[in-house]
Structure formats: C-alpha cells, structure tokens
Design an enzyme around this catalytic site. Structure first.
Site, PDB file in Angstrom:
ATOM      1  N   CYS A 230      14.186   2.712  -1.726  1.00  0.00           N
ATOM      2  CA  CYS A 230      14.397   4.072  -2.237  1.00  0.00           C
ATOM      3  C   CYS A 230      15.497   4.756  -1.423  1.00  0.00           C
ATOM      4  O   CYS A 230      15.379   5.917  -1.048  1.00  0.00           O
ATOM      5  CB  CYS A 230      13.105   4.871  -2.230  1.00  0.00           C
TER       6      CYS A 230
ATOM      7  N   ALA B 295       0.827  -1.203   0.000  1.00  0.00           N
ATOM      8  CA  ALA B 295       0.000   0.000   0.000  1.00  0.00           C
ATOM      9  C   ALA B 295       0.869   1.263   0.000  1.00  0.00           C
ATOM     10  O   ALA B 295       1.961   1.245   0.568  1.00  0.00           O
ATOM     11  CB  ALA B 295      -0.915  -0.012   1.229  1.00  0.00           C
TER      12      ALA B 295
ATOM     13  N   LYS C  11       3.153   0.286  -7.073  1.00  0.00           N
ATOM     14  CA  LYS C  11       3.802  -0.857  -7.729  1.00  0.00           C
ATOM     15  C   LYS C  11       2.827  -2.011  -7.935  1.00  0.00           C
ATOM     16  O   LYS C  11       2.908  -2.725  -8.938  1.00  0.00           O
ATOM     17  CB  LYS C  11       5.037  -1.292  -6.929  1.00  0.00           C
TER      18      LYS C  11
END
Length: 271
Positions: free
Chosen positions: A223, A100, A104
C-alpha cells in the site's frame, strides 16, 4: 509535477469507508437494499464485484446492519483489488503470507467459495486473534492460521516445498499510499526505514518462493507508492531469479480527485 501535487493533496482528503460484501451470504443488491431500509446511504463501487461505499456518516461499525451476520467486511477499495489478482480457484492450496487481521485472507476464501486450503500466517498473536474472530463471524472454515515469522516458514516446515498453488505476499511497507487514512505515519517515515522495509520485502520474496509450485502464481502487493518497495524491488528480484517472469504489474496512485489509495501489485510466475 502534476502527479506529485495531486498525490500531496490526496493525503489530506477524507478517506472513504468501503465494505466488501460476503457474497456467499448476501448479494450486493440485497445488502444495498438492507442499508437503504435502515436509512444508510451507500452505493456500489463500479470497478469492484463486491464493493460498497458508505455515503452516510458512519455510526459504530459493529452496529451497522449485517455485521453480526457476517454479511460484510470493512476493506478499502484498493485492498479489494488485490486478492482477485491471484485468480484463486476452488480446491487450491493458497498461502497468505502476512495475513492478519484477515481482510485479504477472507476475500480469498470468498473467491473460492470457502472450498480449498488457505494458510494464514502472521507473527502477531493479537492480530491472529482478530483474524479468528473475523473467520468465525464470516463463517469461513477453509482457513488455518499459523503463528510464525513467515520468512522462516520453509525452514520450520520443509515439507511445504512447492506445496502452494498461489501465494500472496502483501508485504509490510511504508504505507505512503494510505497517508489519508494514517496521517501520523508521515511523521515517522525515513529513508532508513524504507531501506529496512525493502530489505524485508526482498527477504520475504526469496524465502517464500520455494513454497510455490512450478505452475503456481505469486502476487506481491503493497500500500505504498515508493518505487524502491515496488517496481524497482520486483525488477531486482527477477534479475536474481531469471527462471521467473513478470506477468503484469500496476501502480495505483492516490489523488484528490478519485477515492483510491495508493497500491501496487505484481503478478509473478515461473517461465
């Protein structure tokens, strides 16, 4: 040193607003045309199949053309790079382990043309609610969401042993690669927090591996640009699991002279 200076400068750059076009509904070319008609300047992201960068100053996102029709999803270009690494195919069973609000997950669904079985797991009901809203807006039916601590998924559902063809572990991380989008995050980071995150990332990999079938593919992504969360973590994981091998890995570094955030991904398979 040169890289360090470029990375530091990148943290103060203006981040882009990128869209991923829902190509099941509209082509990139047609979406660009719609934006142009509405006096919104945009251009394709040449490295991506379905990415568009908004060049105009954005209005309210939900008022942009195509939002309510499910023609696109906000998703930065580095994030759009990840899902295709799974090489997802129609009919496959795919697990998005930390999913969530679904950028993606929905990308995977687009790549398999919404024909397959995607499990979308998150421990936050609030974030899953946003995922469900996105699934409805994008008219995606191949995704089933499930609320749980994904590190305990195999314990809760042992029948999922070797069930999935593909697993995406887009792990919680320090987010150093996205400081330009989340500037306040740099003030809350510490070595202790990174260590805790690395422990969680390893736990995710170890606990999710039994769910992958022997011909399957696991993609680990973050990330961040922190080696202890990325290449060093994967190196350590593979040392403990010698029946696996690293098919490929890549670290994208943020810099002030290009528009990509810092992302890392590793593709892992059984020998």
């Amino acid at each position: 040193i040169d890289n360090a200076e470029l990375i530091a400068k990148s943290f103060n750059k203006q981040p882009t607003i990128d869209l991923r076009i829902n190509t099941r509904k509209i082509s990139v070319e047609d979406m660009l045309r719609v934006l142009q008609i509405n006096n919104i300047e945009a251009e394709p992201i040449k490295e991506l199949v379905s990415g568009i960068e908004l060049k105009s100053k954005p209005r309210a996102i939900k008022n942009l053309p195509g939002y309510h029709d499910g023609n696109w999803m906000i998703q930065n270009r580095s994030s759009q790079w990840v899902a295709p690494l799974l090489e997802p195919k129609k009919g496959e069973k795919i697990l998005d382990a930390c999913s969530a609000p679904g950028s993606k997950t929905t990308h995977i669904a687009d790549l398999i043309e919404d024909e397959g079985e995607i499990w979308s797991i998150d421990r936050s009901e609030i974030r899953l609610k946003i995922l469900r809203e996105n699934l409805k807006r994008l008219n995606i039916t191949s995704v089933k969401d499930y609320k749980c601590d994904v590190t305990k998924l195999f314990e809760i559902k042992p029948e999922l042993n070797q069930y999935f063809d593909k697993i995406l572990v887009d792990a919680p991380c320090s987010g150093i690669g996205t400081f330009s989008r989340n500037p306040d995050a740099r003030w809350s980071l510490s070595l202790q927090k990174i260590k805790q995150l690395a422990d969680l990332q390893m736990k995710l990999l170890i606990n999710l591996l039994p769910l992958l079938n022997k011909k399957g593919t696991l993609v680990y992504s973050t990330c961040t640009i922190c080696p202890s969360e990325n290449n060093l973590l994967i190196e350590n994981f593979l040392k403990k699991h010698t029946f696996l091998y690293l098919k490929s890995e890549k670290q994208i570094l943020p810099s002030s002279n290009h528009l990509w955030d810092g992302f890392y991904a590793a593709i892992i398979k059984y020998k």
